[in-house]
Design a protein around this motif. Structure first.
Motif, PDB file in Angstrom:
ATOM      1  N   GLY A  79       0.774  -0.973   0.054  1.00 41.29           N
ATOM      2  CA  GLY A  79      -0.285  -0.189  -0.013  1.00 41.29           C
ATOM      3  C   GLY A  79       1.012   1.303   0.333  1.00 41.29           C
ATOM      4  O   GLY A  79       1.747   1.704   0.218  1.00 41.29           O
ATOM      5  N   PHE A  80       0.206   2.112  -0.687  1.00 37.00           N
ATOM      6  CA  PHE A  80       1.254   3.549  -0.249  1.00 37.00           C
ATOM      7  C   PHE A  80       0.030   4.939  -0.477  1.00 37.00           C
ATOM      8  O   PHE A  80      -1.316   4.826  -0.755  1.00 37.00           O
ATOM      9  CB  PHE A  80       0.940   3.521  -1.915  1.00 37.00           C
ATOM     10  CG  PHE A  80       2.727   4.365  -2.535  1.00 37.00           C
ATOM     11  CD1 PHE A  80       3.776   4.748  -2.573  1.00 37.00           C
ATOM     12  CD2 PHE A  80       1.448   5.976  -2.826  1.00 37.00           C
ATOM     13  CE1 PHE A  80       4.541   6.075  -2.996  1.00 37.00           C
ATOM     14  CE2 PHE A  80       2.666   7.345  -3.242  1.00 37.00           C
ATOM     15  CZ  PHE A  80       3.918   7.253  -2.805  1.00 37.00           C
ATOM     16  N   LEU A  81       1.227   5.586   0.428  1.00 35.03           N
ATOM     17  CA  LEU A  81       0.109   6.664   1.097  1.00 35.03           C
ATOM     18  C   LEU A  81       0.539   7.882   0.272  1.00 35.03           C
ATOM     19  O   LEU A  81       2.345   8.249   1.158  1.00 35.03           O
ATOM     20  CB  LEU A  81      -0.214   6.674   2.800  1.00 35.03           C
ATOM     21  CG  LEU A  81      -0.933   7.940   3.675  1.00 35.03           C
ATOM     22  CD1 LEU A  81      -1.892   7.962   2.790  1.00 35.03           C
ATOM     23  CD2 LEU A  81      -1.101   8.007   4.516  1.00 35.03           C
ATOM     24  N   MET A  82       0.062   9.516  -0.327  1.00 34.44           N
ATOM     25  CA  MET A  82       0.801  10.308  -0.257  1.00 34.44           C
ATOM     26  C   MET A  82       0.231  11.257   0.689  1.00 34.44           C
ATOM     27  O   MET A  82      -1.314  11.282   0.925  1.00 34.44           O
ATOM     28  CB  MET A  82       0.714  10.323  -1.571  1.00 34.44           C
ATOM     29  CG  MET A  82       1.215  11.978  -2.146  1.00 34.44           C
ATOM     30  SD  MET A  82       0.973  12.577  -3.641  1.00 34.44           S
ATOM     31  CE  MET A  82       1.778  11.142  -4.202  1.00 34.44           C
ATOM     32  N   VAL A  83       0.497  12.603   1.296  1.00 33.32           N
ATOM     33  CA  VAL A  83       0.073  13.251   2.301  1.00 33.32           C
ATOM     34  C   VAL A  83      -0.126  14.091   1.535  1.00 33.32           C
ATOM     35  O   VAL A  83       1.423  15.332   2.143  1.00 33.32           O
ATOM     36  CB  VAL A  83       0.462  13.027   3.912  1.00 33.32           C
ATOM     37  CG1 VAL A  83      -0.506  14.097   4.160  1.00 33.32           C
ATOM     38  CG2 VAL A  83      -0.095  11.477   4.230  1.00 33.32           C
ATOM     39  N   PRO A  84      -0.259  15.335   0.503  1.00 29.19           N
ATOM     40  CA  PRO A  84      -0.002  16.452   0.019  1.00 29.19           C
ATOM     41  C   PRO A  84       0.025  17.638   0.769  1.00 29.19           C
ATOM     42  O   PRO A  84       1.149  18.135   0.590  1.00 29.19           O
ATOM     43  CB  PRO A  84      -1.451  16.529  -0.950  1.00 29.19           C
ATOM     44  CG  PRO A  84      -1.888  15.834  -1.280  1.00 29.19           C
ATOM     45  CD  PRO A  84      -1.853  14.597   0.412  1.00 29.19           C
TER      46      PRO A  84
END
Length: 298
Positions: A79-84
């Motif tokens: 899984g991959f999470l981006m927190v802009p």
């Protein structure tokens, strides 16, 4: 075939839908730099606080994570999470977990505008399976971080650009992201002209007035549109871009005095005060820390 285009370099008769080419046009305009990259191994139940603004991402190479904060998420292996826009939250391991974390900054003005269009968290489930090349590049980034070879920062940044592009593509393909929203966000505008000027010359003596002139707009209307599109005032955004440049220059062993001159500060003391407000420590201490921003943590 309607609404389709030829793929450059592809064989005869190979076409892709117009929307695919539109997404390529967007992704080609987005450029990012990496302020830090680290690989961590968390034991079962271990909690890792994450604080502060700025864009970052987390990739679960093995194990699983719960993300707990104002927004919550669950990431399984791959899984991959981006927190802009960053924020305060915690990563909590479910079983022994290997996680890659990167702190990113927008380099191109289009990237800065796209960040505004994203939600607080962009989740790419099964990223490792759907984007195997990008997942492999994350392992490559970890290897570069551990080797500390000359040019590692540049190599890691180039790899991160590919990873970010794959994550945004995954987000759009899943139906969570809107391609029309992204394309409209980076349309030519007065704000886009000002962003380009800031990124091209962060050390120039920019003010709201001079940026408004670049944007061919009145001061009041420009300041309002800038805040609406970027999510920050021109002055605060300029200060953040200068600090991002400062960190890269300090890492490259540029003297504090030279950094101050190149980024438009009237004195070394003025730059040091601004840097401390941003990073929490003076520039000399930030550069002398024992923890390399690219060092893997076991």
């Amino acid at each position: 075939m309607r609404n389709a285009v030829r793929v450059r370099g592809a064989g005869p008769g190979v076409t892709v839908p117009q929307a695919v080419d539109d997404l390529s046009d967007v992704l080609e305009r987005l450029r990012w730099s990496v302020g830090a990259f680290r690989k961590e191994i968390l034991s079962d139940g271990e909690r890792r606080p994450v604080r502060g603004g700025g864009m970052r991402f987390h990739f679960v190479a093995r194990g699983a994570l719960d993300v707990r904060g104002a927004s919550a998420a669950r990431l399984d292996s791959g899984g991959f999470l981006m927190v802009p826009r960053g924020g305060d939250y915690a990563l909590v391991a479910r079983g022994e977990t290997v996680v890659h974390t990167g702190d990113m900054d927008a380099v191109s003005p289009e990237a800065a505008q796209v960040v505004v269009a994203m939600p607080d968290m962009v989740i790419a489930c099964c990223f490792g399976a759907r984007e195997p090349v990008a997942a492999a590049l994350l392992d490559g980034m970890a290897g570069e971080a551990g080797a500390e070879r000359p040019g590692s920062r540049s190599v890691i940044a180039q790899l991160a650009n590919v990873v970010a592009a794959a994550a945004i593509r995954n987000w759009v393909e899943s139906g969570c992201g809107s391609l029309p929203l992204l394309t409209s966000q980076i349309r030519a505008s007065d704000v886009a002209r000002a962003l380009e000027a800031i990124h091209d010359a962060p050390g120039s003596p920019w003010t709201v007035e001079t940026l408004a002139r670049v944007a061919l707009a009145s001061r009041s209307s420009f300041a309002k549109r800038f805040r609406d599109e970027v999510g920050d005032s021109p002055a605060r955004y300029l200060a953040r871009i200068r600090m991002e440049h400062a960190k890269r220059l300090l890492t490259d062993r540029t003297t504090v005095g030279e950094v101050a001159v190149r980024l438009g500060y009237g004195s070394e003391a003025a730059f040091s005060r601004a840097f401390r407000r941003h990073a929490g420590v003076p520039p000399t201490r930030w550069r002398q820390t024992d923890d390399s921003p690219f060092r893997p943590v076991a």
